[in-house]
Write a protein that holds these residues in place. Sequence first.
Motif, PDB file in Angstrom:
ATOM      1  N   LEU A 103       0.794  -1.227   0.000  1.00  0.00           N
ATOM      2  CA  LEU A 103       0.000   0.000   0.000  1.00  0.00           C
ATOM      3  C   LEU A 103       0.824   1.273   0.000  1.00  0.00           C
ATOM      4  CD1 LEU A 103      -2.508  -1.109   2.774  1.00  0.00           C
ATOM      5  CD2 LEU A 103      -3.052  -0.872   0.362  1.00  0.00           C
ATOM      6  N   ILE A 104       2.122   1.164   0.287  1.00  0.00           N
ATOM      7  CA  ILE A 104       2.923   2.366   0.521  1.00  0.00           C
ATOM      8  C   ILE A 104       3.955   2.618  -0.576  1.00  0.00           C
ATOM      9  CG2 ILE A 104       2.645   2.142   3.022  1.00  0.00           C
ATOM     10  CD1 ILE A 104       5.532   1.100   3.155  1.00  0.00           C
ATOM     11  N   GLY A 105       4.368   3.882  -0.647  1.00  0.00           N
ATOM     12  CA  GLY A 105       5.514   4.279  -1.450  1.00  0.00           C
ATOM     13  C   GLY A 105       6.469   5.008  -0.526  1.00  0.00           C
ATOM     14  N   HIS A 177       3.919   3.509  -8.720  1.00  0.00           N
ATOM     15  CA  HIS A 177       2.865   2.488  -8.632  1.00  0.00           C
ATOM     16  C   HIS A 177       1.587   3.013  -7.986  1.00  0.00           C
ATOM     17  CE1 HIS A 177       4.922   2.485  -4.803  1.00  0.00           C
ATOM     18  NE2 HIS A 177       4.037   1.669  -4.265  1.00  0.00           N
ATOM     19  N   ASP A 178       1.495   4.342  -7.835  1.00  0.00           N
ATOM     20  CA  ASP A 178       0.292   4.989  -7.316  1.00  0.00           C
ATOM     21  C   ASP A 178      -0.094   4.466  -5.925  1.00  0.00           C
ATOM     22  OD1 ASP A 178      -1.759   6.852  -7.590  1.00  0.00           O
ATOM     23  OD2 ASP A 178      -3.172   5.370  -8.350  1.00  0.00           O
ATOM     24  N   PRO A 179       0.805   4.575  -4.949  1.00  0.00           N
ATOM     25  CA  PRO A 179       0.530   4.036  -3.612  1.00  0.00           C
ATOM     26  C   PRO A 179      -0.565   4.824  -2.889  1.00  0.00           C
ATOM     27  CG  PRO A 179       2.494   5.396  -3.554  1.00  0.00           C
ATOM     28  CD  PRO A 179       2.110   5.279  -4.999  1.00  0.00           C
ATOM     29  N   LYS A 180      -1.214   4.160  -1.972  1.00  0.00           N
ATOM     30  CA  LYS A 180      -2.267   4.806  -1.188  1.00  0.00           C
ATOM     31  C   LYS A 180      -1.669   5.746  -0.142  1.00  0.00           C
ATOM     32  CE  LYS A 180      -6.573   3.700   1.201  1.00  0.00           C
ATOM     33  NZ  LYS A 180      -7.514   2.607   1.590  1.00  0.00           N
ATOM     34  N   ILE A 181      -0.509   5.378   0.399  1.00  0.00           N
ATOM     35  CA  ILE A 181       0.171   6.163   1.427  1.00  0.00           C
ATOM     36  C   ILE A 181       1.616   6.374   0.989  1.00  0.00           C
ATOM     37  CG2 ILE A 181       0.854   6.261   3.862  1.00  0.00           C
ATOM     38  CD1 ILE A 181      -1.417   4.218   4.401  1.00  0.00           C
ATOM     39  N   ALA A 182       2.078   7.624   1.043  1.00  0.00           N
ATOM     40  CA  ALA A 182       3.451   7.925   0.638  1.00  0.00           C
ATOM     41  C   ALA A 182       4.235   8.485   1.819  1.00  0.00           C
ATOM     42  CB  ALA A 182       3.460   8.917  -0.512  1.00  0.00           C
ATOM     43  N   PHE A 183       5.412   7.917   2.052  1.00  0.00           N
ATOM     44  CA  PHE A 183       6.326   8.407   3.080  1.00  0.00           C
ATOM     45  C   PHE A 183       7.462   9.144   2.376  1.00  0.00           C
ATOM     46  CE2 PHE A 183       4.206   4.863   5.137  1.00  0.00           C
ATOM     47  CZ  PHE A 183       3.993   5.324   6.437  1.00  0.00           C
ATOM     48  N   LEU A 184       7.548  10.439   2.600  1.00  0.00           N
ATOM     49  CA  LEU A 184       8.565  11.266   1.961  1.00  0.00           C
ATOM     50  C   LEU A 184       9.493  11.815   3.036  1.00  0.00           C
ATOM     51  CD1 LEU A 184       6.210  13.296  -0.450  1.00  0.00           C
ATOM     52  CD2 LEU A 184       7.246  11.040  -0.820  1.00  0.00           C
TER      53      LEU A 184
END
Length: 272
Positions: A103-105, A177-184
């Motif tokens: 679910l994440i990027g 990949h169009d994640p639902k949640i992104a950690f930047l």
Amino acid sequence: MSETKIKPYEKPENIINPNSEFSIEVQNLRKVFRGKKGYDDVIAVDDVTFKVKSGELFGFLGPNGAGKTTTINMLIGLIKPTSGTGIVNGYDLHDGLSHIKELIGVCPQEPSVFKFLTGIENIELFGKLHSMKKAEIKDKTNKLLEILNLSKGSRRKTKGYSGGMLRQLNMMIALIHDPKIAFLDEPTVGMDPRARRATWEFIGSLKTKNKTIFLTTHYIEEAEALCDRVAIIDYGKIIEIGIPQDLIKKYEVENLEGVFMKITGRRIMEGV
């Protein structure tokens, strides 16, 4: 050497809820790095609790060494918490990591690319690793390159990229990949002002796509411009959470730097 007591992990019964309005729920999260012989243990994250709403752009603000990256690394499964837990989209860190990773990027603090490949080849490679179709990878790659103004350098090998270009590429890899949640994690460090502004606009646009963004930074203007809410962390502890303008008003200062100074007596950029 001081001994730090560690509570055994107890899975909370009341925090697991796949239909929760929160994408991320952190409860009493703690990370202790054991000191080598003759050295004290290091408490990197100290009993941290917070929640991030679905679709929210949540800023994690603090100086270098405050515990921002360690918190992210626990939430994405790179390191295990010493105690406490986190829930990501309804899945517990301790037994749901395989679901969380789908679910994440993640855009890490240190650029992670293959230097012998071009920018486009790097993006395509990670798209394939996410089992994306060739046409989809091509379409999303072109859109991301155009938005972040990296089209001209995309066919060069990345070993010649500047630090700012590498960070932009890292962000594209994290989001292909169009994640639902992104950690930047500190995504704009090393960028020139124009690239940073384009990246700010791009990060802000992700909110319109109902994505949850967890952004760590020590740039005050970045947090104020982008974030719906911020948590200010120092020495591993969260010392304040709220809407940026509400915190500025509460402490009667001009910006979030002023909030930090009022609470701690020092500037965020001073580090620890």
